[in-house]
Enzyme design. Structure first.
Site, PDB file in Angstrom:
ATOM      1  CG  ASN A  84      -2.251  -1.981   9.376  1.00 61.20           C
ATOM      2  OD1 ASN A  84      -1.139  -1.882   8.651  1.00 61.20           O
ATOM      3  ND2 ASN A  84      -2.922  -3.090   8.890  1.00 61.20           N
ATOM      4  CG  ASN A 105      -0.406  -9.928   4.056  1.00 57.23           C
ATOM      5  OD1 ASN A 105      -0.536  -9.131   4.544  1.00 57.23           O
ATOM      6  ND2 ASN A 105       0.119 -10.448   2.908  1.00 57.23           N
ATOM      7  CB  CYS A 137       4.660  -4.784   8.177  1.00 58.56           C
ATOM      8  SG  CYS A 137       3.084  -4.262   8.652  1.00 58.56           S
ATOM      9  N   GLY A 138       5.135  -1.487   7.278  1.00 56.99           N
ATOM     10  CA  GLY A 138       5.353  -0.043   7.971  1.00 56.99           C
ATOM     11  C   GLY A 138       4.947  -0.125   9.305  1.00 56.99           C
ATOM     12  CG  ASN A 139       0.711   0.961   9.798  1.00 59.65           C
ATOM     13  OD1 ASN A 139       1.169   2.184   9.999  1.00 59.65           O
ATOM     14  ND2 ASN A 139      -0.215   0.869   8.747  1.00 59.65           N
ATOM     15  CG  ASN A 173      -0.152  -3.987  -0.563  1.00 56.61           C
ATOM     16  OD1 ASN A 173      -0.792  -4.911   0.353  1.00 56.61           O
ATOM     17  ND2 ASN A 173       1.013  -4.528  -0.648  1.00 56.61           N
ATOM     18  CD  GLU A 210      -2.364  -3.695   4.615  1.00 56.01           C
ATOM     19  OE1 GLU A 210      -1.662  -4.856   4.666  1.00 56.01           O
ATOM     20  OE2 GLU A 210      -2.754  -3.242   5.416  1.00 56.01           O
ATOM     21  CB  CYS A 229      -1.320   0.354   4.401  1.00 48.72           C
ATOM     22  SG  CYS A 229       0.028  -0.863   3.612  1.00 48.72           S
ATOM     23  N   GLY A 230       1.303   1.227   6.470  1.00 45.17           N
ATOM     24  CA  GLY A 230       2.427   2.038   6.686  1.00 45.17           C
ATOM     25  C   GLY A 230       3.214   2.108   4.980  1.00 45.17           C
ATOM     26  CB  THR A 231       4.629  -0.389   2.947  1.00 46.37           C
ATOM     27  OG1 THR A 231       3.419  -1.071   3.034  1.00 46.37           O
ATOM     28  CG2 THR A 231       5.715  -0.947   3.639  1.00 46.37           C
ATOM     29  N   GLY A 232       2.020   1.771   2.391  1.00 44.95           N
ATOM     30  CA  GLY A 232       0.861   2.114   1.427  1.00 44.95           C
ATOM     31  C   GLY A 232       0.958   3.740   1.753  1.00 44.95           C
TER      32      GLY A 232
HETATM   33  N1  LIG Z   1      -0.583  -6.388   2.977  1.00 51.07           N
HETATM   34  C1  LIG Z   1       0.984  -6.194   2.637  1.00 51.07           C
HETATM   35  C2  LIG Z   1       1.926  -6.454   3.839  1.00 51.07           C
HETATM   36  C3  LIG Z   1       1.177  -5.485   5.161  1.00 51.07           C
HETATM   37  C4  LIG Z   1       1.546  -4.018   4.931  1.00 51.07           C
HETATM   38  C5  LIG Z   1       1.208  -3.196   6.071  1.00 51.07           C
HETATM   39  N2  LIG Z   1      -0.001  -3.192   6.516  1.00 51.07           N
HETATM   40  C6  LIG Z   1       2.185  -1.936   6.248  1.00 51.07           C
HETATM   41  O1  LIG Z   1       1.678  -1.222   7.419  1.00 51.07           O
HETATM   42  O2  LIG Z   1       2.965  -1.718   5.583  1.00 51.07           O
HETATM   43  C7  LIG Z   1       1.566  -6.905   1.652  1.00 51.07           C
HETATM   44  O3  LIG Z   1       1.089  -8.057   1.102  1.00 51.07           O
HETATM   45  O4  LIG Z   1       2.647  -6.391   0.993  1.00 51.07           O
END
Ligand SMILES: N[C@@H](CCC[C@H](N)C(=O)O)C(=O)O
Length: 271
Positions: free
Chosen positions: A15, A66, A75-77, A183, A201, A210-213
């Site tokens: 990411n 984004n 953003c986790g990553n 997401n 995303e 995606c880290g939060t994902g």
């Molecule tokens: N696209 C996400 C923001 C980015 C998240 C990211 N890739 C992660 O690693 O968490 C959004 O709009 O919420």
């Protein structure tokens, strides 16, 4: 007039974002720059732009934009890469760092070997606004909503290879149920506490991870009785380990942070 902006391209499990230290290179119009610089053919090419700055509440601040210029809460990553950046570029010698984000203060624990940060554990706080969505006749599945500061919609399927992500991703991202968009993650249980996940995303489309994902997916797996409190989430670009700590209720995300290259953008402005 010529302006030079130094940046670093980094990725967390594939990411990839453009990182700028705004204490040295202030960016006046990050929404516009995120769109311009993220483009693969005419820009640097990335999933978006991350700005590292000062904070009166924490060691550093992070803002994430984004590829479509929209600003996200977290953003986790990216947070893991910010940890690597501030340590390796000598902005701090701490290995436990507080990071001010739009979704609150996160704590980063750096795992350092020699002078290099290879992996980082982030205390992502508690998941919020979890709930089930039964799509009934519209789609042949049920999804779980999880907010990790930003919104996620996680769907478990038997065979992830059958999901047409470029088609269903944007459809769900922009579904009227999600006025702020969402997401979109599709996931499959591939072993004990082992989850294969692909992501569409919000604001960037298909990304390698995606880290939060990944956090939202592990939470959804636990809620639905598909995995335990600690699981590995395997994404197209790499794997992260997610633990839902029973005592604090917080999610701990551990994964890689990698530098790709340093560069500079030279902007010519009419004076
Ligand atoms: N696209 C996400 C923001 C980015 C998240 C990211 N890739 C992660 O690693 O968490 C959004 O709009 O919420």
């Amino acid at each position: 007039m010529t302006t030079i902006i130094k940046f670093t391209k980094m990725h967390g499990a594939g990411n990839d974002y453009i990182y700028v230290d705004t204490t040295r290179y202030p960016i006046a119009d990050p929404e516009k720059k995120a769109i311009e610089w993220s483009k693969f053919h005419t820009g640097i090419g990335s999933d978006g732009l991350i700005l590292i700055g000062v904070s009166d509440k924490a060691d550093f601040s992070m803002r994430i934009f984004n590829a479509d210029g929209s600003e996200a809460m977290m953003c986790g990553n990216g947070s893991r890469c910010v940890g690597k950046y501030v340590y390796e570029y000598g902005l701090t010698d701490k290995t436990e760092i507080t990071l001010d984000t739009l979704s609150g203060i996160k704590i980063l624990k750096l795992q350092v070997e020699g002078k290099t940060v290879n992996t980082v554990t982030v205390d992502m706080g508690s998941p919020q606004e979890t709930g089930e969505i039964d799509w009934r006749k519209k789609y042949p599945f049920q999804s779980t909503k999880v907010s990790m500061g930003n919104p996620h919609l996680v769907t478990f399927v038997d065979d992830i290879t059958r999901i047409n992500l470029p088609e269903i991703g944007p459809e769900l991202e922009n579904h009227p149920l999600f006025p702020d968009r969402t997401n979109v993650e599709f996931a499959q249980i591939v072993g004990k506490d082992t989850i294969r996940m692909r992501v569409w995303e919000r604001g960037s489309g298909i990304t390698q991870a995606c880290g939060t994902g990944a956090c939202a997916t592990a939470v959804a797996a636990f809620i639905n009785g598909l995995a335990g409190r600690k699981s590995d989430v395997i994404m197209d670009g790499g794997t992260v380990t997610i633990e839902w700590d029973e005592t604090s209720g917080h999610i701990l995300m551990t994964g890689p942070a990698t530098k790709v290259f340093d560069g500079e953008i030279v902007e010519e402005m009419e004076s």
